[in-house]
Design a protein around this motif. Sequence first.
Motif, mmCIF file in Angstrom:
data_model
loop_
_atom_site.group_PDB
_atom_site.id
_atom_site.type_symbol
_atom_site.label_atom_id
_atom_site.label_comp_id
_atom_site.label_asym_id
_atom_site.label_seq_id
_atom_site.Cartn_x
_atom_site.Cartn_y
_atom_site.Cartn_z
ATOM 1 N N GLY A 61 38.379 -24.778 59.309
ATOM 2 C CA GLY A 61 39.078 -25.531 60.283
ATOM 3 C C GLY A 61 38.292 -26.248 61.063
ATOM 4 N N MET A 62 37.525 -25.376 62.021
ATOM 5 C CA MET A 62 36.459 -25.928 63.046
ATOM 6 C C MET A 62 35.638 -27.056 62.507
ATOM 7 N N TRP A 63 35.059 -26.767 61.148
ATOM 8 C CA TRP A 63 33.896 -27.767 60.635
ATOM 9 C C TRP A 63 34.886 -29.025 59.981
ATOM 10 N N MET A 64 36.116 -29.057 59.768
ATOM 11 C CA MET A 64 36.648 -30.032 59.369
ATOM 12 C C MET A 64 36.975 -31.018 60.833
ATOM 13 N N LEU A 65 37.312 -30.246 61.724
ATOM 14 C CA LEU A 65 37.694 -31.003 63.146
ATOM 15 C C LEU A 65 36.535 -31.914 63.491
ATOM 16 N N LEU A 66 35.389 -31.082 63.499
ATOM 17 C CA LEU A 66 34.205 -31.634 63.886
ATOM 18 C C LEU A 66 33.822 -32.652 63.103
ATOM 19 N N ALA A 67 33.788 -32.675 61.729
ATOM 20 C CA ALA A 67 33.369 -33.695 60.803
ATOM 21 C C ALA A 67 34.403 -35.061 61.050
#
Length: 131
Positions: A61-67
């Motif tokens: 989820g964090m990776w998707m948010l940053l991307a």
Amino acid sequence: MLVLGLLLMAGAAAFAGLLIADNLSGGPDYTVSLLGSDPFTISTLGAFLGGIALTLIFGLGMWMLLAGTVLARHRSKKRRRDRDTARRTAAERDELAGRVEGDGGGDTAGETAGHRRPSTHRPQWLRLHGR
């Protein structure tokens, strides 16, 4: 930096593997309380693996948010660059149209290329609003 990241990942995977292997024999079961009820019981190994799964889901989820934020920032920069290019092109077009219309004297002598009156030979739909 790449080698350090790979070493950290390998060390974490080895540590998790050893913890799982040492806890396969079973152990005490724990009753899980969720919103005032006891839906199931879980072993120590199950709690550990559940924690790993939740951590991976949180990391995804964090990776998707940053991307998503990086992609949005990239798109807004591209739109801003396209808008600036369109403004420069329109200003250049107006300046060249002013040169073609006359010799630069007469009624457009005191006006800049970006703030001149629209010429009479342009159709109404081509005239810029407020200019």
